[in-house]
Scaffold this motif. Structure first.
Motif, PDB file in Angstrom:
ATOM      1  N   GLU A 120      26.327  -3.900  68.650  1.00 11.50           N
ATOM      2  CA  GLU A 120      24.878  -4.050  68.761  1.00 11.50           C
ATOM      3  C   GLU A 120      24.333  -5.258  67.990  1.00 11.50           C
ATOM      4  OE1 GLU A 120      22.531  -0.515  68.333  1.00 11.50           O
ATOM      5  OE2 GLU A 120      24.289   0.768  68.601  1.00 11.50           O
ATOM      6  N   PRO A 121      24.460  -6.439  68.535  1.00 16.09           N
ATOM      7  CA  PRO A 121      23.994  -7.650  67.839  1.00 16.09           C
ATOM      8  C   PRO A 121      22.529  -7.596  67.416  1.00 16.09           C
ATOM      9  CG  PRO A 121      25.334  -8.230  69.744  1.00 16.09           C
ATOM     10  CD  PRO A 121      25.126  -6.749  69.815  1.00 16.09           C
ATOM     11  N   ALA A 122      21.707  -6.868  68.147  1.00 19.89           N
ATOM     12  CA  ALA A 122      20.282  -6.820  67.811  1.00 19.89           C
ATOM     13  C   ALA A 122      20.030  -6.170  66.449  1.00 19.89           C
ATOM     14  CB  ALA A 122      19.517  -6.067  68.892  1.00 19.89           C
ATOM     15  N   ARG A 123      20.960  -5.353  65.993  1.00 17.91           N
ATOM     16  CA  ARG A 123      20.786  -4.678  64.702  1.00 17.91           C
ATOM     17  C   ARG A 123      21.299  -5.511  63.532  1.00 17.91           C
ATOM     18  NH1 ARG A 123      23.773   0.871  64.994  1.00 17.91           N
ATOM     19  NH2 ARG A 123      22.925   1.071  62.875  1.00 17.91           N
ATOM     20  N   LEU A 124      22.007  -6.567  63.809  1.00 18.32           N
ATOM     21  CA  LEU A 124      22.698  -7.307  62.764  1.00 18.32           C
ATOM     22  C   LEU A 124      21.752  -8.206  61.976  1.00 18.32           C
ATOM     23  CD1 LEU A 124      25.912  -8.388  64.685  1.00 18.32           C
ATOM     24  CD2 LEU A 124      25.720  -6.593  62.954  1.00 18.32           C
ATOM     25  N   THR A 125      22.009  -8.309  60.683  1.00 16.24           N
ATOM     26  CA  THR A 125      21.278  -9.230  59.829  1.00 16.24           C
ATOM     27  C   THR A 125      22.223  -9.703  58.735  1.00 16.24           C
ATOM     28  OG1 THR A 125      19.356  -9.514  58.388  1.00 16.24           O
ATOM     29  CG2 THR A 125      20.415  -7.356  58.362  1.00 16.24           C
ATOM     30  N   GLY A 126      21.955 -10.879  58.223  1.00 11.65           N
ATOM     31  CA  GLY A 126      22.738 -11.397  57.105  1.00 11.65           C
ATOM     32  C   GLY A 126      21.929 -11.458  55.829  1.00 11.65           C
TER      33      GLY A 126
END
Length: 250
Positions: A120-126
């Motif tokens: 789920e790329p939309a949930r990813l954050t750095g």
């Protein structure tokens, strides 16, 4: 050798042992270990364990046998940050009520910590971006990589939280278990990286030093050799950190 620290992982370990129907047979289980640091008894490192404070919290979701393993590094997080570390056995369908209460506590802003490549790329954050009045709560999935992936994919109560993807500057130094990918860090290494991302540099440094000493001595005990002479900088760093922390106490 010192008394076993009273923190979340050690309490969970004691409870898990109390409900076991047979002895837990881990690799190196016959070795005489310090009950506090789980290292070979004559190479106990307890005197160098730092106990620090941090605004950030850690919620460890531990796969069933993980608290029992002397090689577990989630325990090292609780060693260093006993006041802001919680630990629960993972369950897909029956999460512990105290876990759900912690995740819903308005004082905390939860982040699931997991690699960027997984889901789920939309949930990813750095980054760690906090709403006013909130502190970060980092959810760590503590187990082997197949177990961690299972926990990530089969924990619906975690689905609403952002996923913090850590990009470490260095590959894992963890030699006690072999990961599927060199970039996969162990639980304590991940926590040290997360603390730095959250601006908790002193706590991150202390945890990394404690992990490095533990892992070196654990591997030395496993291979029946003496700890390396090059651990002196680690001992110096931990001693200085403990001295500085003690000086700040009222």
């Amino acid at each position: 050798m010192k008394p076993v620290p009273d923190h979340a992982v050690n309490r969970l370990r004691a409870w898990r042992k109390s409900i076991s129907t047979r002895p837990f047979l881990a690799r190196g289980g016959t070795l005489a270990r310090c009950p506090a640091c789980q290292l070979r008894e004559d190479w106990c490192a307890c005197e160098w364990r730092p106990e620090l404070k941090a605004e950030a919290g850690f919620c460890l979701l531990m796969y069933d046998s993980e608290p029992m393993k002397p090689s577990n590094t989630g325990r090292l997080i609780a060693d260093v940050l006993p006041d802001t570390t919680w630990a629960f056995l993972w369950s897909r369908t029956q999460p512990h009520p105290e876990l759900l209460a912690l995740l819903a506590d308005p004082a905390w802003q939860p982040y699931v910590v997991f690699p960027a490549c997984e889901k789920e790329p939309a949930r990813l954050t750095g980054e760690v971006t906090l709403a006013p009045g909130k502190k970060p709560l980092f959810i760590l999935l503590d187990g082997t990589w197949p177990e961690a992936r299972k926990m990530f994919n089969k924990s619906p109560y975690l689905d609403g939280f952002p996923v913090l993807a850590i990009q470490p500057d260095a590959l894992s130094t963890y030699g006690m278990r072999v990961a599927n990918c060199d970039e996969h860090l162990c639980t304590a290494e991940v926590a040290a990286c997360v603390l730095e991302v959250a601006g908790e540099l002193k706590a991150g440094q202390g945890l990394q030093l404690w992990f490095n000493l533990f892992s070196r001595r654990y591997m030395a005990g496993r291979m029946s050799c003496h700890p390396a002479a090059d651990e002196a900088p680690l001992l110096h760093g931990l001693t200085a950190l403990k001295a500085a922390t003690g000086a700040q106490q009222p």
